[in-house]
Design an enzyme around this catalytic site. Structure first.
Site, PDB file in Angstrom:
ATOM      1  N   ASP A   1       0.857  -1.192   0.000  1.00  0.00           N
ATOM      2  CA  ASP A   1       0.000   0.000   0.000  1.00  0.00           C
ATOM      3  C   ASP A   1       0.897   1.248   0.000  1.00  0.00           C
ATOM      4  OD1 ASP A   1      -2.363   1.443   0.175  1.00  0.00           O
ATOM      5  OD2 ASP A   1      -2.509   1.275   2.356  1.00  0.00           O
TER       6      ASP A   1
ATOM      7  N   GLY B   1      -9.166   5.647   1.121  1.00  0.00           N
ATOM      8  CA  GLY B   1      -9.897   6.433   2.115  1.00  0.00           C
ATOM      9  C   GLY B   1     -11.358   6.031   2.148  1.00  0.00           C
TER      10      GLY B   1
ATOM     11  N   THR C   1      -9.044   2.221   8.612  1.00  0.00           N
ATOM     12  CA  THR C   1      -9.527   2.939   9.798  1.00  0.00           C
ATOM     13  C   THR C   1     -10.635   2.173  10.544  1.00  0.00           C
ATOM     14  OG1 THR C   1      -8.937   5.060   8.829  1.00  0.00           O
ATOM     15  CG2 THR C   1     -10.581   5.104  10.579  1.00  0.00           C
TER      16      THR C   1
HETATM   17 ZN   LIG Z   1      -4.516   5.090   0.527  1.00  0.00          ZN
END
Ligand SMILES: [Zn+2]
Length: 307
Positions: free
Chosen positions: A82, A211, A256
Protein backbone atom coordinates in the site's frame (compact mmCIF):
# COMPACT_ATOMS: atom_id res chain seq x y z
CA UNK A 1 -3.74 -19.50 -2.50
CA UNK A 2 -1.52 -16.50 -3.16
CA UNK A 3 -2.35 -15.05 -6.60
CA UNK A 4 -1.43 -11.85 -8.43
CA UNK A 5 -3.60 -8.83 -7.77
CA UNK A 6 -4.98 -8.53 -11.30
CA UNK A 7 -6.29 -12.09 -11.16
CA UNK A 8 -8.67 -11.06 -8.37
CA UNK A 9 -9.44 -7.58 -9.66
CA UNK A 10 -9.94 -8.38 -13.35
CA UNK A 11 -12.66 -10.83 -12.36
CA UNK A 12 -14.26 -8.18 -10.13
CA UNK A 13 -13.98 -5.69 -13.03
CA UNK A 14 -15.70 -8.07 -15.45
CA UNK A 15 -18.44 -9.05 -13.01
CA UNK A 16 -18.83 -5.55 -11.53
CA UNK A 17 -18.25 -6.06 -7.81
CA UNK A 18 -15.80 -4.70 -5.24
CA UNK A 19 -13.07 -6.48 -3.28
CA UNK A 20 -11.90 -5.12 0.06
CA UNK A 21 -8.18 -4.47 0.52
CA UNK A 22 -7.55 -4.72 4.24
CA UNK A 23 -4.47 -3.36 6.00
CA UNK A 24 -2.78 -5.36 8.75
CA UNK A 25 0.07 -4.72 11.17
CA UNK A 26 -0.02 -7.85 13.31
CA UNK A 27 -1.10 -11.49 13.59
CA UNK A 28 -4.43 -10.56 15.17
CA UNK A 29 -5.55 -8.33 12.29
CA UNK A 30 -4.42 -10.85 9.71
CA UNK A 31 -6.26 -13.69 11.46
CA UNK A 32 -9.43 -11.61 11.61
CA UNK A 33 -9.17 -10.76 7.89
CA UNK A 34 -8.66 -14.37 6.76
CA UNK A 35 -11.29 -15.79 9.10
CA UNK A 36 -13.79 -13.22 7.79
CA UNK A 37 -12.98 -14.07 4.15
CA UNK A 38 -13.42 -17.76 4.96
CA UNK A 39 -16.77 -17.06 6.61
CA UNK A 40 -18.01 -14.81 3.79
CA UNK A 41 -16.49 -16.99 1.02
CA UNK A 42 -14.79 -13.93 -0.47
CA UNK A 43 -11.60 -13.39 -2.45
CA UNK A 44 -9.16 -11.24 -0.53
CA UNK A 45 -6.55 -8.54 -0.81
CA UNK A 46 -4.36 -8.01 2.25
CA UNK A 47 -2.11 -4.99 2.22
CA UNK A 48 0.90 -3.76 4.14
CA UNK A 49 2.08 -0.16 4.09
CA UNK A 50 5.77 0.77 4.26
CA UNK A 51 5.12 1.53 7.94
CA UNK A 52 3.69 -1.95 8.54
CA UNK A 53 6.69 -3.48 6.76
CA UNK A 54 9.02 -1.46 8.97
CA UNK A 55 7.11 -2.60 12.06
CA UNK A 56 6.99 -6.34 11.24
CA UNK A 57 9.97 -6.76 8.92
CA UNK A 58 9.28 -7.74 5.32
CA UNK A 59 10.23 -11.38 6.03
CA UNK A 60 7.55 -11.62 8.71
CA UNK A 61 4.94 -9.95 6.48
CA UNK A 62 5.57 -12.65 3.89
CA UNK A 63 5.71 -15.56 6.30
CA UNK A 64 2.49 -14.54 8.06
CA UNK A 65 0.60 -14.22 4.79
CA UNK A 66 2.01 -17.51 3.47
CA UNK A 67 1.03 -19.28 6.68
CA UNK A 68 -2.51 -17.93 6.57
CA UNK A 69 -2.97 -18.65 2.87
CA UNK A 70 -1.85 -22.25 3.48
CA UNK A 71 -4.37 -22.47 6.32
CA UNK A 72 -7.13 -21.30 3.92
CA UNK A 73 -6.01 -22.71 0.55
CA UNK A 74 -9.44 -22.17 -1.06
CA UNK A 75 -9.24 -18.35 -0.64
CA UNK A 76 -7.58 -16.52 -3.53
CA UNK A 77 -5.46 -13.85 -1.82
CA UNK A 78 -3.21 -11.10 -3.14
CA UNK A 79 -0.53 -9.48 -0.99
CA UNK A 80 -0.34 -5.79 -1.89
CA UNK A 81 2.11 -3.01 -1.01
CA UNK A 82 0.00 0.00 0.00
CA UNK A 83 1.41 3.42 -1.01
CA UNK A 84 4.89 2.49 -2.17
CA UNK A 85 6.81 5.76 -2.28
CA UNK A 86 9.69 4.87 -4.60
CA UNK A 87 10.86 2.43 -7.26
CA UNK A 88 13.22 0.85 -4.68
CA UNK A 89 10.41 0.27 -2.20
CA UNK A 90 8.25 -1.41 -4.86
CA UNK A 91 11.19 -3.48 -6.13
CA UNK A 92 11.89 -4.71 -2.60
CA UNK A 93 8.27 -5.83 -2.20
CA UNK A 94 8.26 -7.54 -5.62
CA UNK A 95 11.52 -9.32 -4.86
CA UNK A 96 10.24 -10.44 -1.44
CA UNK A 97 7.13 -12.06 -2.93
CA UNK A 98 4.33 -9.48 -2.88
CA UNK A 99 1.90 -10.17 -5.74
CA UNK A 100 0.76 -6.55 -6.17
CA UNK A 101 2.35 -3.16 -5.48
CA UNK A 102 1.16 0.42 -5.48
CA UNK A 103 3.48 3.17 -6.63
CA UNK A 104 2.12 6.41 -5.24
CA UNK A 105 3.69 9.24 -7.20
CA UNK A 106 0.47 11.26 -7.32
CA UNK A 107 2.08 14.26 -5.59
CA UNK A 108 4.48 14.60 -8.55
CA UNK A 109 3.53 16.40 -11.78
CA UNK A 110 1.68 14.17 -14.28
CA UNK A 111 4.72 13.40 -16.45
CA UNK A 112 6.91 12.35 -13.52
CA UNK A 113 4.12 10.24 -12.04
CA UNK A 114 3.74 8.53 -15.41
CA UNK A 115 7.48 7.89 -15.81
CA UNK A 116 7.94 6.48 -12.33
CA UNK A 117 4.81 4.33 -12.64
CA UNK A 118 6.02 2.98 -15.98
CA UNK A 119 9.38 2.08 -14.45
CA UNK A 120 7.65 0.13 -11.66
CA UNK A 121 5.24 -1.54 -14.12
CA UNK A 122 8.11 -2.68 -16.37
CA UNK A 123 9.92 -4.28 -13.43
CA UNK A 124 6.85 -5.73 -11.68
CA UNK A 125 5.39 -7.21 -14.88
CA UNK A 126 8.70 -8.93 -15.63
CA UNK A 127 8.17 -10.75 -12.30
CA UNK A 128 4.45 -11.39 -12.86
CA UNK A 129 3.34 -8.84 -10.23
CA UNK A 130 0.46 -6.35 -10.68
CA UNK A 131 0.71 -2.58 -10.19
CA UNK A 132 -1.61 0.14 -8.88
CA UNK A 133 -1.01 3.86 -9.39
CA UNK A 134 -2.82 6.99 -8.29
CA UNK A 135 -3.91 10.15 -10.12
CA UNK A 136 -5.06 13.34 -8.43
CA UNK A 137 -4.85 14.25 -4.77
CA UNK A 138 -6.74 12.46 -2.02
CA UNK A 139 -8.70 15.10 -0.16
CA UNK A 140 -12.27 15.79 0.79
CA UNK A 141 -14.23 18.17 -1.45
CA UNK A 142 -16.82 20.57 -0.16
CA UNK A 143 -20.11 21.83 -1.53
CA UNK A 144 -18.83 25.30 -2.31
CA UNK A 145 -15.69 24.17 -4.18
CA UNK A 146 -15.31 25.85 -7.60
CA UNK A 147 -14.90 23.92 -10.84
CA UNK A 148 -11.30 25.15 -11.14
CA UNK A 149 -10.43 24.04 -7.62
CA UNK A 150 -12.02 20.67 -8.27
CA UNK A 151 -10.03 20.21 -11.49
CA UNK A 152 -6.85 21.05 -9.60
CA UNK A 153 -7.18 18.27 -7.02
CA UNK A 154 -9.33 15.55 -8.59
CA UNK A 155 -8.40 13.14 -11.36
CA UNK A 156 -8.54 14.43 -14.95
CA UNK A 157 -10.19 11.82 -17.24
CA UNK A 158 -8.06 12.82 -20.28
CA UNK A 159 -4.92 12.32 -18.24
CA UNK A 160 -6.21 9.03 -16.83
CA UNK A 161 -6.72 7.68 -20.35
CA UNK A 162 -3.21 8.64 -21.45
CA UNK A 163 -1.70 7.43 -18.17
CA UNK A 164 -3.14 3.92 -18.47
CA UNK A 165 -2.37 3.64 -22.18
CA UNK A 166 1.28 4.60 -21.76
CA UNK A 167 2.11 2.99 -18.41
CA UNK A 168 0.14 -0.29 -18.80
CA UNK A 169 -0.69 -0.03 -15.10
CA UNK A 170 -3.11 -2.77 -13.96
CA UNK A 171 -5.43 -0.68 -11.80
CA UNK A 172 -5.80 2.98 -11.01
CA UNK A 173 -6.81 5.00 -7.94
CA UNK A 174 -8.50 8.16 -9.25
CA UNK A 175 -9.01 10.95 -6.70
CA UNK A 176 -12.76 11.65 -6.59
CA UNK A 177 -13.08 13.26 -3.17
CA UNK A 178 -12.16 10.69 -0.50
CA UNK A 179 -9.33 11.16 1.97
CA UNK A 180 -7.52 8.96 4.48
CA UNK A 181 -8.29 8.52 8.17
CA UNK A 182 -11.48 9.20 10.10
CA UNK A 183 -11.77 12.87 9.15
CA UNK A 184 -12.77 12.79 5.53
CA UNK A 185 -15.44 15.44 5.20
CA UNK A 186 -16.01 18.77 6.93
CA UNK A 187 -19.63 18.96 5.80
CA UNK A 188 -21.78 16.29 4.20
CA UNK A 189 -19.85 13.50 2.45
CA UNK A 190 -19.48 14.27 -1.26
CA UNK A 191 -17.85 12.28 -4.07
CA UNK A 192 -17.57 13.10 -7.78
CA UNK A 193 -19.29 10.05 -9.31
CA UNK A 194 -19.57 11.60 -12.79
CA UNK A 195 -15.82 11.91 -12.96
CA UNK A 196 -15.44 8.33 -11.77
CA UNK A 197 -17.74 6.99 -14.51
CA UNK A 198 -15.83 8.98 -17.14
CA UNK A 199 -12.47 7.60 -15.93
CA UNK A 200 -13.83 4.05 -16.04
CA UNK A 201 -15.13 4.57 -19.57
CA UNK A 202 -11.79 5.92 -20.79
CA UNK A 203 -9.53 3.38 -19.04
CA UNK A 204 -11.62 0.20 -18.81
CA UNK A 205 -9.48 -1.27 -15.99
CA UNK A 206 -10.24 -1.94 -12.30
CA UNK A 207 -10.40 1.30 -10.29
CA UNK A 208 -9.44 1.73 -6.63
CA UNK A 209 -11.06 3.75 -3.86
CA UNK A 210 -8.70 4.92 -1.12
CA UNK A 211 -9.90 6.43 2.12
CA UNK A 212 -13.01 4.26 1.89
CA UNK A 213 -13.62 3.38 5.55
CA UNK A 214 -17.26 3.95 6.46
CA UNK A 215 -17.16 4.18 10.26
CA UNK A 216 -20.52 2.39 10.55
CA UNK A 217 -22.75 3.19 13.51
CA UNK A 218 -21.80 0.06 15.51
CA UNK A 219 -18.08 0.80 15.16
CA UNK A 220 -18.56 4.48 15.97
CA UNK A 221 -20.64 3.66 19.05
CA UNK A 222 -18.24 1.04 20.43
CA UNK A 223 -15.34 3.46 20.02
CA UNK A 224 -17.19 6.37 21.66
CA UNK A 225 -18.68 4.19 24.45
CA UNK A 226 -15.20 3.20 25.60
CA UNK A 227 -14.03 6.81 25.84
CA UNK A 228 -12.74 7.21 22.30
CA UNK A 229 -12.83 10.61 20.59
CA UNK A 230 -13.61 10.72 16.87
CA UNK A 231 -13.42 14.52 16.81
CA UNK A 232 -16.45 14.69 14.52
CA UNK A 233 -14.88 12.37 11.94
CA UNK A 234 -17.18 10.62 9.50
CA UNK A 235 -16.62 7.94 6.92
CA UNK A 236 -17.87 7.15 3.42
CA UNK A 237 -21.50 5.95 3.73
CA UNK A 238 -22.32 2.45 2.44
CA UNK A 239 -24.56 3.80 -0.34
CA UNK A 240 -21.60 5.87 -1.61
CA UNK A 241 -19.52 2.70 -1.65
CA UNK A 242 -22.13 0.78 -3.66
CA UNK A 243 -22.51 3.78 -6.00
CA UNK A 244 -18.72 3.80 -6.50
CA UNK A 245 -18.77 0.12 -7.37
CA UNK A 246 -21.54 0.75 -9.91
CA UNK A 247 -19.30 3.49 -11.32
CA UNK A 248 -16.38 1.10 -11.79
CA UNK A 249 -14.49 0.79 -8.49
CA UNK A 250 -13.29 -2.76 -7.81
CA UNK A 251 -10.69 -2.38 -5.01
CA UNK A 252 -11.80 -0.67 -1.82
CA UNK A 253 -9.15 0.11 0.78
CA UNK A 254 -10.20 -0.32 4.40
CA UNK A 255 -8.02 0.38 7.40
CA UNK A 256 -9.53 2.94 9.80
CA UNK A 257 -12.71 0.90 10.44
CA UNK A 258 -10.65 -2.12 11.50
CA UNK A 259 -8.44 -0.09 13.82
CA UNK A 260 -11.42 1.57 15.50
CA UNK A 261 -13.24 -1.75 15.95
CA UNK A 262 -10.18 -3.46 17.43
CA UNK A 263 -9.12 -0.69 19.77
CA UNK A 264 -12.63 -0.25 21.17
CA UNK A 265 -12.63 -3.89 22.35
CA UNK A 266 -9.15 -3.69 23.85
CA UNK A 267 -10.12 -0.53 25.69
CA UNK A 268 -13.39 -2.05 26.92
CA UNK A 269 -11.52 -5.08 28.24
CA UNK A 270 -9.02 -2.89 30.05
CA UNK A 271 -11.74 -0.75 31.61
CA UNK A 272 -13.86 -3.67 32.76
CA UNK A 273 -11.06 -5.96 33.93
CA UNK A 274 -8.29 -3.93 35.55
CA UNK A 275 -6.68 -7.06 37.02
CA UNK A 276 -6.43 -8.87 33.67
CA UNK A 277 -3.03 -9.25 32.03
CA UNK A 278 -3.50 -12.19 29.69
CA UNK A 279 -2.92 -10.64 26.25
CA UNK A 280 -5.19 -13.14 24.52
CA UNK A 281 -8.15 -11.96 26.57
CA UNK A 282 -7.60 -8.46 25.21
CA UNK A 283 -7.05 -9.48 21.62
CA UNK A 284 -9.75 -12.12 21.09
CA UNK A 285 -12.69 -9.70 21.42
CA UNK A 286 -10.81 -7.34 19.08
CA UNK A 287 -10.43 -10.11 16.49
CA UNK A 288 -14.15 -10.96 16.72
CA UNK A 289 -15.16 -7.30 16.30
CA UNK A 290 -12.89 -6.84 13.27
CA UNK A 291 -14.22 -10.05 11.71
CA UNK A 292 -17.80 -8.81 12.03
CA UNK A 293 -16.90 -5.50 10.37
CA UNK A 294 -15.17 -7.28 7.48
CA UNK A 295 -17.91 -9.87 6.87
CA UNK A 296 -20.52 -7.09 6.68
CA UNK A 297 -18.28 -5.10 4.31
CA UNK A 298 -17.74 -8.08 1.99
CA UNK A 299 -21.51 -8.37 1.68
CA UNK A 300 -21.84 -4.65 0.88
CA UNK A 301 -19.02 -4.79 -1.69
CA UNK A 302 -20.47 -7.85 -3.40
CA UNK A 303 -17.39 -10.08 -2.99
CA UNK A 304 -19.14 -12.46 -0.57
CA UNK A 305 -19.94 -15.90 -2.03
CA UNK A 306 -17.61 -15.33 -5.00
CA UNK A 307 -15.42 -18.36 -4.17
ZN1 LIG B 1 -4.52 5.09 0.53
Amino acid sequence: MLVKGSEILNKAHQENYGVGAFNFVNVEMLRAIFEAADHAKSPLIVQASEGAIKYLGIDMVLSLVHTMSKRYPHIPVALHLDHGTSFESCKKAVDAGFTSVMIDASHHPFKENLELTKQVVDYAHSKNVSVEAELGRLMGIEDNISVDEKDAVLVNPDEAEEFVKVSHVDYLAPAIGTSHGAFKFKGEPKLDFERLVEVKKRTNIPLVLHGASSIPQSVRQAFLDTGGDLKGGKGVPFDFITESIKGGVNKINIDTDLRLAFIAQVRKMAQENPAEFDLRKYFNPGIEAVKAVIVERMQVLGSADKI
